[in-house]
Motif scaffolding. Structure first.
Motif, short mmCIF file in Angstrom:
data_model
loop_
_atom_site.label_atom_id
_atom_site.label_comp_id
_atom_site.label_asym_id
_atom_site.label_seq_id
_atom_site.Cartn_x
_atom_site.Cartn_y
_atom_site.Cartn_z
N SER A 197 -16.67 -18.46 46.78
CA SER A 197 -16.40 -17.14 46.22
C SER A 197 -16.96 -16.04 47.10
O SER A 197 -16.33 -14.99 47.30
CB SER A 197 -16.99 -17.04 44.80
N ALA A 198 -18.18 -16.27 47.64
CA ALA A 198 -18.79 -15.25 48.50
C ALA A 198 -17.98 -15.06 49.78
O ALA A 198 -17.78 -13.94 50.25
CB ALA A 198 -20.23 -15.66 48.83
N LEU A 206 -14.92 -13.02 48.95
CA LEU A 206 -15.22 -11.60 48.77
C LEU A 206 -15.53 -10.94 50.10
O LEU A 206 -15.16 -9.78 50.34
CB LEU A 206 -16.40 -11.44 47.80
N SER A 234 -13.86 -14.48 38.51
CA SER A 234 -15.32 -14.32 38.51
C SER A 234 -15.84 -14.19 37.08
O SER A 234 -16.87 -14.76 36.73
CB SER A 234 -15.71 -13.09 39.33
N ASN A 241 -26.21 -14.09 41.24
CA ASN A 241 -25.34 -14.05 42.42
C ASN A 241 -23.88 -13.85 42.04
O ASN A 241 -23.15 -13.09 42.67
CB ASN A 241 -25.49 -15.35 43.21
N ARG A 271 -23.27 -10.37 41.09
CA ARG A 271 -23.15 -9.51 42.29
C ARG A 271 -21.73 -9.56 42.84
O ARG A 271 -21.18 -8.56 43.28
CB ARG A 271 -24.16 -9.96 43.36
N ILE A 272 -21.15 -10.76 42.87
CA ILE A 272 -19.75 -10.88 43.32
C ILE A 272 -18.85 -10.03 42.45
O ILE A 272 -17.99 -9.28 42.93
CB ILE A 272 -19.31 -12.35 43.29
N ASN A 280 -19.42 -6.24 43.06
CA ASN A 280 -18.84 -5.77 44.31
C ASN A 280 -17.32 -5.74 44.24
O ASN A 280 -16.67 -4.87 44.83
CB ASN A 280 -19.31 -6.65 45.47
#
Length: 711
Positions: A205-206, A209, A318, A337, A340-341, A344
């Motif tokens: 996922s990070a 993104l 998400s 975390n 945060r995704i 953002n």
């Protein structure tokens, strides 16, 4: 010809962004499916482990109870010499052997390396139990039966039996500890595996993104650079320098603007010997610039919508992962975390919305509706909304409204947007002190009517005079370096300035370094002019730049999800006889996945359809209880399909919920929509809206039936 075609394909910004968005969406879908399947496996293994632990502990308790029955029966027989006391002894022995065999079978069903301690402890229990039975119990019974009562009842003999039985008890306790230890070790393995899987899902996922963020930054940077080139050439032309030309731009989409500009400039130079044809030349320049501006706005809108569609899927997936975090045993750091995704992703969506607002204002497509606005209530609600932001920075945020100020004729939503942007900006650039939002009446000699001044004053860092003249420009930032302290895109104050002008007001700034800043917007108490609402889209050519040419077909974005075929007789009614079938029409398969996930634990059954050409046929065939409809689809867009559904007697009564990235609810309601949701949507919002929609529809139908009966 082939080389030119290859260069065009390589330099296409739309194709570049589309490829990256395809990678992002694929990564997120894979992360979601991977996490879901592994979660099922871990849950099943966890359940089996709990069952095995309980069975092992029950067998261990059974061994101890069987041995206690034997020891108690033997003791009674020795003390009384009555054979009746041997009954617990005789029944306890088979029970003990059976329980030992069951525990061995349980342990044999598990890998030896996982329960090695249990195997060892069980062998020791069996050895010590047999030792007590063979060397003490059997010997004592023979002594009693031969009449040697004195030896059987002697203290030394009893002490030997007690010692052997105590050793057996100690081995049972060791067996219990071994079972707990081995089960705990396996539990740690399961937990470690689960955490590893969650880490992989988070990393995917990070990465997705990061790719999306990099794409957005590249898009804005390249666009701003090329637009500045176009602006500079336009200014040169406007000042009379007809030799100005636009150099080759980075991407072919933007090169269209440059080619149009250069073509017009060359024509003007050729006709320069004639400045009597000046009016025609100026008209041609005007047309070219207007066309370039139109193409620029269309390009901005295209790119923004290209980004918003997959971004809505990113935020939706998400949110789904975050909702499943507790059941998946995520720790707090992992949940933070993922939050945060999500945060953002929402920040990127806000940036895209700001760009769309700018294009709408510049293209005169922004709708303005006026109504009476309670000034005190507006300022109070804005402060309440942003109060948490001020508290986080230890700032005082307060409201001051002069006496006698009540109502202002304006657009409440856009006026609120102006104030929210100004107050948020003031808090961001204020490290200590306070921010004050005030309203006062202003009587200006040059104005025909009184005005109300809305001011936002802060005690922050202040703005130097050489920067003040630029802060209302789009994408301008007071500190644009890579190490700048304050974030932002440079769109907030630009939107404030243009919205203020749109509402017939003016904006002013008073600031100095180290002395804070005051932004003041002034509006007439009674609006001087009203902007007319934009025309509704035509039904047979609705939003051509957005619905027909902007978006590719689903085959180009992701592998097509096959349209589902359902047995109507088996699926269209629930056991209670109610129609709980939902028809979801969207060319993006991710949206259909999200809708199904949102309604998976409800009575509703979702039929997904990507081909809008088949929507009318399927709606008439299934006659669902509700239809969820996207707007921007190829072939037949949502506005056209909504119109056809509402004019067809067979489908007119079916409630239709629009689910789209377009923020045009007025258009939807005018064309007959019953509800309007903007992507990305929350699961709870979708479900509550659907329930409210169907409840209202049921109440309306019942009222109609009662009215018909009375007639």
């Amino acid at each position: 010809m082939n080389n030119a075609s290859t260069r065009k394909q390589q330099n296409s910004l739309v194709r570049l962004i589309r490829r990256r968005l395809l990678v992002v969406t694929s990564l997120l879908v894979f992360a979601f499916l991977f996490n879901f399947l592994v979660g099922l496996y871990v849950s099943n293994r966890q359940y089996n482990l709990g069952e095995q632990k309980a069975a092992l502990q029950n067998d261990q308790n059974g061994i101890l109870i069987a041995m206690l029955n034997q020891e108690t029966g033997l003791r009674g027989y020795i003390a009384t010499n009555s054979p009746a006391f041997l009954e617990p002894f005789n029944t306890g022995r088979p029970q003990y052997l059976l329980t030992v065999q069951q525990l061995k079978d349980q342990a044999q069903g598990i890998q030896a390396q996982d329960f090695s301690g249990t195997h060892t402890a069980l062998a020791q229990v069996a050895a010590r139990a047999n030792d007590w039975y063979s060397h003490y119990a059997q010997v004592q019974i023979k002594r009693m039966q031969s009449g040697n009562l004195a030896v059987a009842r002697s203290t030394s003999t009893v002490s030997v039996g007690k010692g052997l039985f105590d050793r057996f008890r100690a081995s049972v306790e060791q067996l219990q500890q071994a079972i707990v230890h081995d089960v705990s070790a396996i539990q740690l393995q399961v937990t470690a595996f689960n955490h590893f899987v969650l880490l992989i899902a988070f990393l995917l996922s990070a990465i997705a993104l990061f790719i999306l963020g990099y794409t957005c930054i590249t898009f804005v940077k390249v666009l701003l650079q090329d637009l500045n080139i176009l602006k500079a050439a336009t200014n040169q032309q406007g000042s009379g320098d007809l030799s100005a030309r636009v150099q080759e731009l980075t991407y072919d989409e933007l090169n269209q603007f440059g080619h149009i500009f250069n073509t017009v400039a060359e024509e003007l130079q050729q006709r320069q010997t004639v400045l009597q044809l000046q009016r025609d030349e100026l008209t041609a320049v005007n047309s070219a610039l207007e066309e370039a501006n139109r193409l620029r706005s269309e390009f901005l809108s295209t790119m923004s919508h290209e980004l918003r569609t997959p971004l809505a899927s990113i935020i939706g997936f998400s949110q789904m992962l975050l909702e499943d975090a507790v059941q998946a045993d995520w720790n707090q750091q992992q949940q933070n975390n993922l939050e945060r995704i999500l945060k953002n992703g929402q920040h990127l969506l806000s940036l895209i919305n700001d760009v769309l607002d700018l294009t709408k204002i510049e293209a005169s497509r922004m709708v303005v509706k006026y109504s009476q606005v309670d000034v005190r209530e507006l300022l109070t609600s804005v402060v309440d909304e942003i109060q948490s932001m001020a508290l986080a920075q230890h700032l005082v945020l307060r409201v001051e409204v002069d006496e006698g100020i009540d109502f202002l004729e304006s657009n409440p939503l856009k006026l609120r947007q102006i104030l929210v942007n100004l107050v948020s900006n003031a808090i961001k650039f204020t490290e200590q002190g306070e921010v004050t939002v005030s309203a006062r009446r202003v009587i200006s000699p040059g104005q025909k009517a009184d005005q109300i001044a809305l001011a936002v004053k802060d005690s922050g860092m202040g703005i130097p005079s050489h920067i003040q003249e630029h802060i209302f420009e789009a994408f301008y930032q007071a500190d644009g370096s890579y190490t700048r302290k304050f974030g932002g895109t440079g769109l907030g104050l630009s939107i404030v300035s243009r919205l203020t002008t749109l509402l017939g007001g003016t904006i002013a700034i008073k600031s100095a370094p180290g002395q804070g800043s005051t932004f003041t917007v002034m509006f007439p108490i009674k609006a001087v002019h009203h902007s007319s609402e934009q025309d509704l889209p035509r039904l047979h050519a609705a939003q051509p730049s957005e619905a027909s040419t902007i978006f590719p077909t689903s085959d180009e974005l992701t592998p097509a999800m096959p349209n589902e075929v359902f047995a109507v007789s088996a699926q269209r009614e629930a056991p209670d006889g109610q129609n709980n079938l939902i028809l979801a029409v969207d060319d993006n398969p991710d949206v259909i996945v999200l809708i199904k996930a949102a309604l998976k634990d409800t009575p509703y059954t979702v039929v997904g359809l990507q081909d809008s050409l088949k929507a009318m046929e399927l709606a008439q065939e299934l006659h669902p209880c509700a239809i969820m409809l996207d707007v921007m689809m190829p072939d037949v867009n949502g506005w056209q399909l909504l119109h056809r559904l509402k004019v067809n007697p067979a489908t007119a009564s079916i409630p239709v919920m629009m689910i789209t990235v377009l923020t045009e609810p007025t258009t939807g309601y005018v064309l007959g929509a019953d509800a309007y949701l903007i992507k990305p949507f929350k699961t709870t919002v979708l479900l509550n809206t659907l329930r409210h929609l169907l409840a209202s529809q049921t109440g309306h139908s019942q009222a109609s039936e009662r009215e018909a009966q009375r007639v």
